[in-house]
Design a protein around this motif. Structure first.
Motif, short mmCIF file in Angstrom:
data_model
loop_
_atom_site.label_atom_id
_atom_site.label_comp_id
_atom_site.label_asym_id
_atom_site.label_seq_id
_atom_site.Cartn_x
_atom_site.Cartn_y
_atom_site.Cartn_z
N GLU A 270 0.83 -1.20 0.00
CA GLU A 270 0.00 0.00 0.00
C GLU A 270 0.86 1.25 0.00
OE1 GLU A 270 -2.68 1.01 -0.71
OE2 GLU A 270 -3.17 2.83 0.36
N GLY A 271 1.93 1.24 0.75
CA GLY A 271 2.82 2.39 0.76
C GLY A 271 3.84 2.31 -0.35
N ALA A 272 3.58 1.49 -1.35
CA ALA A 272 4.53 1.20 -2.42
C ALA A 272 5.76 0.54 -1.83
CB ALA A 272 4.92 2.46 -3.18
N VAL A 273 5.67 0.10 -0.58
CA VAL A 273 6.78 -0.57 0.08
C VAL A 273 6.20 -1.67 0.96
CG1 VAL A 273 8.36 1.36 0.14
CG2 VAL A 273 6.65 1.13 1.91
N GLY A 274 7.07 -2.47 1.54
CA GLY A 274 6.57 -3.62 2.31
C GLY A 274 6.13 -3.32 3.72
#
Lengths: 310, 422
Positions: A270-274
């Motif tokens: 979702e945050g473009a990250v894990g």
């Protein structure tokens, strides 16, 4: 008297045997369906820190869904799923009905066209998505063809445009499964007694009139099945978006669905990250489960009431 | 061919095979081995990492390093599932900053401040990504500090008579010249989930527009994403649209890199990690990198830098003593030197001698660096500034939404959790 008693005891042993035979299947079902379902419901009531359950949170995960920033994603995804559902109803089931009607009217070659329509359904949506992504890409075949026909100029960026991307995905999905309504409607039409159509024809009904006033009411069970299936499939839509637009539902979340949003929350994209938000993901999953069960029940009842018995 | 010769060949082959097996046995050390398993997502670095650890094993006869690779897309899932089930590796490659925190918070990692003394000789730019947010302790040995700049094709620049631009005006003039010659000036694209590459584009341009002090202002709350300087950086990125490939909105990262590697485009906005992959995909490509120019010719050109990730010690490892020796090696100057030589991107330590000219250029650029704003500052909690930027940036470049709107959306998203350090 004795006879009856013997019969009832026989019945009881039969029932007991039946339960015994069902047990293995029931155990598998409980382990792989009921247990995960219960666990995800359970998990949605807790605060998750990283990857571990920490403390009880009551309904706060559910209320968090409806507060910014989650609310923007939730309403967006809900709207896209709904639009997708209506798109499929019109472009897949609607056009499918017309095709089935045409095939029914002209019996010759029907089997051939049916398999032509059904062919894409043999392919996995992942393959279909990848294929259409290539075809619709700038410099792809579709651009070349449209430019050649003079219908379009320059490079084609329909998948990168937030105004057109969703419609493109719906069209690809409709293309993928077009064969299913054709198949089910033709089967339904063949089951209607020929005398009914003959009677309608004698009364002066044209082809269109026959389709909408005679065939359609009798096709209610087929329509009900297709609507329910389409509803479940569109609200679970994931693979085509994933393959064609990525799990962010690009561009500008314009192709985001409830399941891609769930995926991002649960698997940390979702945050473009894990960074995961498992509690929120499970709350969303539970909500999706509720939407699907209630929606399906309502639809089945609706179509059941409208089924015409002759 | 007669039967006999076939048999003879088979027999010879068998003997050869046995000899090879025997060789394998004799090469095993006599002492009981300690095998350290190490997980990584950098599948593309497999051969290089193998060579580096072969050198380590030669010097440390008691320890074997068993590296296992999982593709990036599945890595975080595989690692977290394994750690939860107590079946993780001894050493895990860890993502930096916000993505590290779930593992720290869940208690899956050991702090390394005491056990790996070599960490003290690493620069802060490298260590920042491996710090636990709550306790400030170090949970990994960082391996690289990539930065961002403009990769350019030297042959195309020479053929068109273009010099490395000194000002933004020069840069635009160069782009116009390339375009007139029928060459795509800048290969970029972020369709189909690769919008992170566009975010990197903003990272390339940003520091020369908003300046090096902006990061600190953001962190202390003096500035927000709605600051005119940040909006100006977004605007500058959107201004470059005419120089992006035709159909930019539908092009993804892979296609964009292929345009640059194949010599169809003259420039590529990217991070250091592209160096090795560009080289391996087209060894004939003559390219280098320059920092994105500012408006003034004399200005010091700042570039965005970040810690790429680190290697951490898994708490449940049964093999900690050997694992710490491996980590200590990974924090050494020797490892940094091999990393620079083998992989061609900036190592975490700066005390290395650089042979690769592109890497030398990058090390020079990284002397004037500022933290990569959206990653270093705002990827701690969801929604991140990146998630909004990546989602809306194509629409901004295409003119569907204003840069101000994108900036406001980013600010609204991070404001839900970001508390500035006063």
């Amino acid at each position: 008297m004795i006879d009856r008693r013997r019969k009832s005891s026989l019945k009881r042993t039969q029932q007991r045997m039946a339960v015994l035979f069902i047990l293995p299947a029931l155990a598998v079902y409980a382990l792989f369906v009921l247990y995960p379902l219960a666990m995800s419901l359970w998990g949605s009531f807790f605060i998750w820190k990283g990857l571990r359950i920490t403390e009880f949170a009551g309904l706060s995960n559910f209320s968090r869904l409806f507060v910014f920033p989650s609310s923007a994603r939730l309403y967006g995804a809900l709207w896209h799923n709904t639009a997708w559902f209506f798109g499929i109803m019109v472009f897949q089931n609607g056009i499918g009905l017309l095709f089935a009607w045409l095939l029914f009217l002209r019996d010759r070659g029907a089997a051939f066209f049916q398999s032509v329509f059904f062919f894409p359904a043999v392919l996995s949506p992942v393959i279909v998505g990848a294929l259409w992504r290539l075809l619709l890409a700038p410099g792809g075949v579709v651009e070349w063809a449209l430019n050649g026909l003079g219908l379009h100029q320059g490079s084609l960026t329909v998948l990168g445009n937030s105004h057109t991307a969703l419609a493109m995905l719906v069209a690809v999905d409709a293309w993928n499964w077009m064969g299913l309504p054709v198949l089910i409607y033709t089967a339904g039409l063949r089951q209607i007694s020929g005398q009914i159509f003959e009677a309608a024809k004698l009364d002066g009904a044209g082809n269109a009139r026959m389709l909408f006033s005679v065939a359609l009411p009798l096709l209610m069970p087929a329509l009900g099945t297709l609507t329910t299936l389409s509803f479940i499939n569109t609200f679970n839509q994931f693979d085509i978006v994933y393959v064609m637009q990525g799990v962010q539902g690009n561009p500008s979340y314009s192709t985001d669905t409830l399941v891609t949003y769930f995926y991002r929350l649960a698997f940390g994209a979702e945050g473009a990250v894990g960074i995961t938000d498992i509690g929120l993901a499970l709350a969303l999953g539970t909500m999706l489960f509720l939407i699907l069960s209630v929606g399906t029940l309502l639809m089945l009842r609706f179509f059941d009431r409208r089924t015409v018995q002759l | 061919m007669s039967m006999l010769s076939i048999h003879r060949r088979a027999a010879l082959g068998l003997i050869g095979g046995l000899a090879a097996c025997a060789g394998l046995f004799t090469s095993l050390p006599a002492r009981a081995d300690s095998t350290v398993t190490l997980w990584s997502w950098r599948t593309e670095d497999e051969a290089a990492m193998r060579r580096i650890f072969d050198a380590f094993e030669a010097k440390n006869p008691g320890i074997k390093v068993n590296i296992q690779f999982t593709p990036d897309a599945d890595y975080q899932n595989r690692l977290s599932t394994a750690l939860r089930g107590g079946r993780g590796p001894d050493i895990a490659q860890l993502k930096a900053y916000g993505e590290l925190q779930p593992f720290v918070e869940a208690g899956y990692l050991d702090a390394l401040d005491e056990s790996v003394p070599e960490l003290k000789s690493m620069p802060d730019a490298a260590l920042g990504g491996a710090r636990g947010r709550a306790d400030g302790k170090l949970y990994g040995v960082p391996y690289s500090v990539p930065m961002m700049g403009v990769f350019y094709n030297k042959d195309i620049f020479a053929a068109q008579g273009i010099e490395v631009p000194k000002t933004y005006k020069d840069f635009v003039a160069a782009c116009d010249k390339l375009k007139a010659a029928g060459i795509t000036p800048i290969a970029t694209g972020g369709a189909n989930g690769s919008a992170w590459e566009l975010e990197i584009g903003v990272g390339v341009i940003g520091p020369t527009v908003y300046g090096p002090g902006f990061y600190d202002e953001m962190m202390t709350g003096k500035a927000t994403f709605e600051d005119p300087r940040y909006v100006a950086a977004l605007k500058r990125f959107a201004e470059l649209k005419p120089y992006f490939p035709d159909g930019f909105a539908g092009i993804d990262y892979t296609t964009a890199t292929q345009q640059f590697i194949g010599g169809k485009a003259a420039m590529f906005l990217g991070g250091s990690f592209e160096n090795g992959s560009f080289k391996s995909q087209n060894p004939k490509l003559k390219f280098s990198i320059f920092p994105f120019p500012a408006d003034d010719a004399g200005a010091k050109l700042y570039t965005s830098a970040f810690s790429d990730g680190s290697y951490g010690l898994v708490s449940e490892s049964a093999n900690k003593e050997a694992a710490i020796k491996v980590l200590d090696f990974m924090a050494s100057a020797e490892f940094a030197q091999m990393f620079a030589d083998e992989l061609g991107w900036p190592p975490a330590r700066t005390d290395v001698t650089v042979k690769d000219p592109v890497l030398a250029e990058m090390m020079e650029m990284s002397k004037n660096s500022t933290p990569y704003l959206t990653l270093v500052g705002f990827r701690w909690q969801s929604p991140t500034a990146s998630s909004v930027l990546q989602a809306e940036i194509i629409d901004m470049v295409e003119g569907n939404i204003a840069p101000e709107k994108l900036a406001a959306d980013m600010q609204a998203a991070v404001a839900t959790w970001f508390k500035p350090k006063q």
